[in-house]
Design a protein around this motif. Sequence first.
Motif, PDB file in Angstrom:
ATOM      1  N   PHE A 167      -8.635   5.907   8.809  1.00  0.00           N
ATOM      2  CA  PHE A 167      -7.922   4.851   8.105  1.00  0.00           C
ATOM      3  C   PHE A 167      -7.603   3.698   9.057  1.00  0.00           C
ATOM      4  O   PHE A 167      -7.584   3.872  10.273  1.00  0.00           O
ATOM      5  CB  PHE A 167      -6.628   5.380   7.467  1.00  0.00           C
ATOM      6  CG  PHE A 167      -5.588   5.826   8.456  1.00  0.00           C
ATOM      7  CD1 PHE A 167      -4.604   4.950   8.900  1.00  0.00           C
ATOM      8  CD2 PHE A 167      -5.584   7.117   8.953  1.00  0.00           C
ATOM      9  CE1 PHE A 167      -3.640   5.366   9.808  1.00  0.00           C
ATOM     10  CE2 PHE A 167      -4.629   7.541   9.858  1.00  0.00           C
ATOM     11  CZ  PHE A 167      -3.653   6.658  10.291  1.00  0.00           C
ATOM     12  N   THR A 168      -7.381   2.534   8.477  1.00  0.00           N
ATOM     13  CA  THR A 168      -6.849   1.406   9.232  1.00  0.00           C
ATOM     14  C   THR A 168      -5.390   1.268   8.839  1.00  0.00           C
ATOM     15  O   THR A 168      -4.996   1.655   7.730  1.00  0.00           O
ATOM     16  CB  THR A 168      -7.597   0.090   8.924  1.00  0.00           C
ATOM     17  OG1 THR A 168      -7.518  -0.175   7.525  1.00  0.00           O
ATOM     18  CG2 THR A 168      -9.041   0.161   9.376  1.00  0.00           C
TER      19      THR A 168
ATOM     20  N   ALA B 298       3.884  -0.147   6.187  1.00  0.00           N
ATOM     21  CA  ALA B 298       2.589   0.159   6.799  1.00  0.00           C
ATOM     22  C   ALA B 298       1.599   0.304   5.649  1.00  0.00           C
ATOM     23  O   ALA B 298       1.859   1.042   4.695  1.00  0.00           O
ATOM     24  CB  ALA B 298       2.652   1.439   7.611  1.00  0.00           C
ATOM     25  N   VAL B 299       0.499  -0.418   5.717  1.00  0.00           N
ATOM     26  CA  VAL B 299      -0.530  -0.355   4.688  1.00  0.00           C
ATOM     27  C   VAL B 299      -1.712   0.399   5.277  1.00  0.00           C
ATOM     28  O   VAL B 299      -2.341  -0.064   6.232  1.00  0.00           O
ATOM     29  CB  VAL B 299      -0.944  -1.756   4.222  1.00  0.00           C
ATOM     30  CG1 VAL B 299      -2.030  -1.667   3.162  1.00  0.00           C
ATOM     31  CG2 VAL B 299       0.262  -2.524   3.700  1.00  0.00           C
ATOM     32  N   LEU B 300      -1.989   1.578   4.731  1.00  0.00           N
ATOM     33  CA  LEU B 300      -3.083   2.425   5.206  1.00  0.00           C
ATOM     34  C   LEU B 300      -4.232   2.341   4.219  1.00  0.00           C
ATOM     35  O   LEU B 300      -4.029   2.481   3.009  1.00  0.00           O
ATOM     36  CB  LEU B 300      -2.623   3.874   5.330  1.00  0.00           C
ATOM     37  CG  LEU B 300      -1.850   4.264   6.592  1.00  0.00           C
ATOM     38  CD1 LEU B 300      -0.642   3.410   6.828  1.00  0.00           C
ATOM     39  CD2 LEU B 300      -1.484   5.711   6.551  1.00  0.00           C
TER      40      LEU B 300
ATOM     41  N   GLY C 296      -7.962   6.946   0.450  1.00  0.00           N
ATOM     42  CA  GLY C 296      -7.409   5.954  -0.474  1.00  0.00           C
ATOM     43  C   GLY C 296      -6.559   4.911   0.229  1.00  0.00           C
ATOM     44  O   GLY C 296      -6.572   4.777   1.449  1.00  0.00           O
ATOM     45  N   TYR C 297      -5.822   4.174  -0.562  1.00  0.00           N
ATOM     46  CA  TYR C 297      -4.999   3.050  -0.122  1.00  0.00           C
ATOM     47  C   TYR C 297      -3.549   3.420  -0.366  1.00  0.00           C
ATOM     48  O   TYR C 297      -3.188   3.805  -1.473  1.00  0.00           O
ATOM     49  CB  TYR C 297      -5.400   1.825  -0.946  1.00  0.00           C
ATOM     50  CG  TYR C 297      -4.639   0.572  -0.658  1.00  0.00           C
ATOM     51  CD1 TYR C 297      -5.032  -0.272   0.368  1.00  0.00           C
ATOM     52  CD2 TYR C 297      -3.535   0.219  -1.418  1.00  0.00           C
ATOM     53  CE1 TYR C 297      -4.350  -1.434   0.631  1.00  0.00           C
ATOM     54  CE2 TYR C 297      -2.839  -0.946  -1.163  1.00  0.00           C
ATOM     55  CZ  TYR C 297      -3.251  -1.766  -0.146  1.00  0.00           C
ATOM     56  OH  TYR C 297      -2.567  -2.922   0.116  1.00  0.00           O
ATOM     57  N   ASP C 298      -2.721   3.331   0.669  1.00  0.00           N
ATOM     58  CA  ASP C 298      -1.307   3.674   0.534  1.00  0.00           C
ATOM     59  C   ASP C 298      -0.430   2.614   1.176  1.00  0.00           C
ATOM     60  O   ASP C 298      -0.738   2.115   2.264  1.00  0.00           O
ATOM     61  CB  ASP C 298      -1.008   5.011   1.223  1.00  0.00           C
ATOM     62  CG  ASP C 298      -1.363   6.193   0.370  1.00  0.00           C
ATOM     63  OD1 ASP C 298      -0.612   6.464  -0.580  1.00  0.00           O
ATOM     64  OD2 ASP C 298      -2.390   6.835   0.652  1.00  0.00           O
TER      65      ASP C 298
END
Length: 109
Positions: free
Chosen positions: A41-42, A50-52, A57-59
């Motif tokens: 993940f980034t 924090a946007v992962l 997926g996207y969290d």
Amino acid sequence: MKKSSSAKALGLLCCSVLAGCAGNSWNAEAPLYRCEAGVEFTARFIDNTAVLDGSRGYDVLYRDAGGIGDKQSVYSNPRMRAEFGLGASGREAILRYPLLPLVVRCVRD
């Protein structure tokens, strides 16, 4: 019909201007974390979030209590908890998925 296309063009222009005003935080390359179990993940850190974005997926996670000192930080949402700034170099992280249950160790490239 002409009025409708003008409104769409104005809407697109407004969106692009707002995106430019959001700052350089979204434009900078986000660090990549590689983890056990094939998870990658980034992570982008903006204010208290924090946007992962990655293989699971996207969290969006929100700053949480925890961490030791200024270098360690903890973020969570109902689906997961992420701890950053771990290890001797501060490049390690842990993702905890309490609903699975799963704990994954990660390292920032």
